[in-house]
Design a protein around this motif. Structure first.
Motif, PDB file in Angstrom:
ATOM      1  N   UNK A  73       0.875  -1.166   0.000  1.00 54.74           N
ATOM      2  CA  UNK A  73       0.000   0.000   0.000  1.00 54.74           C
ATOM      3  C   UNK A  73       0.913   1.216   0.000  1.00 54.74           C
ATOM      4  N   UNK A  74       1.132   1.786  -1.168  1.00 55.15           N
ATOM      5  CA  UNK A  74       2.075   2.906  -1.265  1.00 55.15           C
ATOM      6  C   UNK A  74       1.577   4.155  -0.538  1.00 55.15           C
ATOM      7  N   UNK A  75       0.286   4.296  -0.417  1.00 58.09           N
ATOM      8  CA  UNK A  75      -0.243   5.448   0.313  1.00 58.09           C
ATOM      9  C   UNK A  75       0.157   5.384   1.788  1.00 58.09           C
ATOM     10  N   UNK A  76       0.351   4.157   2.283  1.00 59.39           N
ATOM     11  CA  UNK A  76       0.733   3.973   3.682  1.00 59.39           C
ATOM     12  C   UNK A  76       2.188   3.554   3.826  1.00 59.39           C
ATOM     13  N   UNK A  77       2.916   3.517   2.697  1.00 62.17           N
ATOM     14  CA  UNK A  77       4.338   3.133   2.735  1.00 62.17           C
ATOM     15  C   UNK A  77       4.523   1.797   3.448  1.00 62.17           C
ATOM     16  N   UNK A  78       3.662   0.856   3.122  1.00 61.39           N
ATOM     17  CA  UNK A  78       3.618  -0.424   3.837  1.00 61.39           C
ATOM     18  C   UNK A  78       3.620  -1.592   2.864  1.00 61.39           C
ATOM     19  N   UNK A  79       4.341  -2.640   3.247  1.00 62.69           N
ATOM     20  CA  UNK A  79       4.332  -3.890   2.493  1.00 62.69           C
ATOM     21  C   UNK A  79       3.837  -4.996   3.420  1.00 62.69           C
ATOM     22  N   UNK A  80       3.120  -5.947   2.839  1.00 69.82           N
ATOM     23  CA  UNK A  80       2.529  -7.028   3.619  1.00 69.82           C
ATOM     24  C   UNK A  80       3.006  -8.374   3.092  1.00 69.82           C
ATOM     25  N   UNK A  81       2.961  -9.366   3.960  1.00 75.13           N
ATOM     26  CA  UNK A  81       3.190 -10.743   3.545  1.00 75.13           C
ATOM     27  C   UNK A  81       2.118 -11.595   4.207  1.00 75.13           C
ATOM     28  N   UNK A  82       1.164 -12.044   3.412  1.00 75.88           N
ATOM     29  CA  UNK A  82       0.143 -12.944   3.903  1.00 75.88           C
ATOM     30  C   UNK A  82       0.668 -14.366   3.782  1.00 75.88           C
ATOM     31  N   UNK A  83       0.731 -15.064   4.892  1.00 76.34           N
ATOM     32  CA  UNK A  83       1.299 -16.406   4.922  1.00 76.34           C
ATOM     33  C   UNK A  83       0.215 -17.392   5.340  1.00 76.34           C
ATOM     34  N   UNK A  84      -0.144 -18.265   4.431  1.00 76.79           N
ATOM     35  CA  UNK A  84      -1.160 -19.288   4.688  1.00 76.79           C
ATOM     36  C   UNK A  84      -0.528 -20.672   4.645  1.00 76.79           C
ATOM     37  N   UNK A  85      -1.255 -21.644   5.161  1.00 78.48           N
ATOM     38  CA  UNK A  85      -0.786 -23.037   5.158  1.00 78.48           C
ATOM     39  C   UNK A  85       0.644 -23.136   5.668  1.00 78.48           C
ATOM     40  N   UNK A  86       0.898 -22.493   6.770  1.00 74.89           N
ATOM     41  CA  UNK A  86       2.250 -22.443   7.310  1.00 74.89           C
ATOM     42  C   UNK A  86       2.752 -23.823   7.711  1.00 74.89           C
ATOM     43  N   UNK A  87       4.052 -24.012   7.528  1.00 74.42           N
ATOM     44  CA  UNK A  87       4.721 -25.271   7.839  1.00 74.42           C
ATOM     45  C   UNK A  87       5.818 -25.013   8.867  1.00 74.42           C
ATOM     46  N   UNK A  88       6.202 -26.039   9.613  1.00 77.90           N
ATOM     47  CA  UNK A  88       7.289 -25.846  10.584  1.00 77.90           C
ATOM     48  C   UNK A  88       8.568 -25.301   9.931  1.00 77.90           C
ATOM     49  N   UNK A  89       8.819 -25.668   8.695  1.00 77.66           N
ATOM     50  CA  UNK A  89      10.020 -25.181   8.021  1.00 77.66           C
ATOM     51  C   UNK A  89       9.943 -23.700   7.646  1.00 77.66           C
ATOM     52  N   UNK A  90       8.808 -23.071   7.853  1.00 80.08           N
ATOM     53  CA  UNK A  90       8.698 -21.621   7.659  1.00 80.08           C
ATOM     54  C   UNK A  90       9.179 -20.849   8.891  1.00 80.08           C
ATOM     55  N   UNK A  91       9.491 -21.560   9.959  1.00 80.51           N
ATOM     56  CA  UNK A  91       9.969 -20.919  11.174  1.00 80.51           C
ATOM     57  C   UNK A  91      11.262 -20.174  10.909  1.00 80.51           C
ATOM     58  N   UNK A  92      11.264 -18.881  11.222  1.00 77.26           N
ATOM     59  CA  UNK A  92      12.437 -18.038  10.948  1.00 77.26           C
ATOM     60  C   UNK A  92      12.155 -16.628  11.457  1.00 77.26           C
ATOM     61  N   UNK A  93      13.205 -15.834  11.448  1.00 76.43           N
ATOM     62  CA  UNK A  93      13.032 -14.393  11.611  1.00 76.43           C
ATOM     63  C   UNK A  93      12.825 -13.815  10.218  1.00 76.43           C
ATOM     64  N   UNK A  94      11.758 -13.070  10.062  1.00 78.02           N
ATOM     65  CA  UNK A  94      11.411 -12.484   8.765  1.00 78.02           C
ATOM     66  C   UNK A  94      11.798 -11.007   8.744  1.00 78.02           C
ATOM     67  N   UNK A  95      12.525 -10.629   7.695  1.00 73.80           N
ATOM     68  CA  UNK A  95      13.028  -9.272   7.543  1.00 73.80           C
ATOM     69  C   UNK A  95      12.408  -8.604   6.323  1.00 73.80           C
TER      70      UNK A  95
END
Length: 123
Positions: A73-95
């Motif tokens: 959303x450029x009006x809000x200077x924001x980026x999103x990451x929608x994460x569905x069907x999460x798996x244990x291997x997705x465990x991490x620090x997200x930057x």
């Protein structure tokens, strides 16, 4: 001073969903790529997803295709990451990262980084 601040991480069971947000301040990033990278314990930081300034171009690493969606959303200077069907291997620090780049998957090309948000997926 430019800042990227991530939020939305947490603990979730496998199969669950989380939505990460990254708010940028200090300048506008409407013409810059924004991206998500992640670093799991004992592993190197890796590319997850990137989106062009217009939002028309989106890229994902193979392991998250069909499960994660990047948006902005450029009006809000924001980026999103929608994460569905999460798996244990997705465990991490997200930057969150932002910059004028040539190769969306090359972290060294991004000029600005957030502090990271922890995502933990339990089995």
């Amino acid at each position: 001073q430019v800042q990227l601040v991530e939020s939305g991480g947490g603990l979730v069971q496998a199969g669950g969903s989380l939505r990460l947000s990254c708010v940028a301040s200090g300048r506008t990033f409407s013409t810059s790529y924004m991206a998500w990278f992640r670093q799991a314990p004992g592993k190197e930081r890796e590319f997850v997803a990137a989106i062009s300034g217009s939002g028309l171009s989106k890229y994902y690493t193979d392991s998250v295709k069909g499960r994660f969606t990047i948006s902005r959303d450029n009006a809000k200077n924001t980026v999103f990451l929608q994460m569905n069907s999460l798996k244990p291997e997705d465990t991490a620090v997200y930057y969150c990262a932002a910059g004028v780049i040539s190769h969306y998957y090359r972290q060294e090309e991004y000029d600005y980084w957030g502090q990271g948000t922890q995502v933990t997926v339990s089995s």
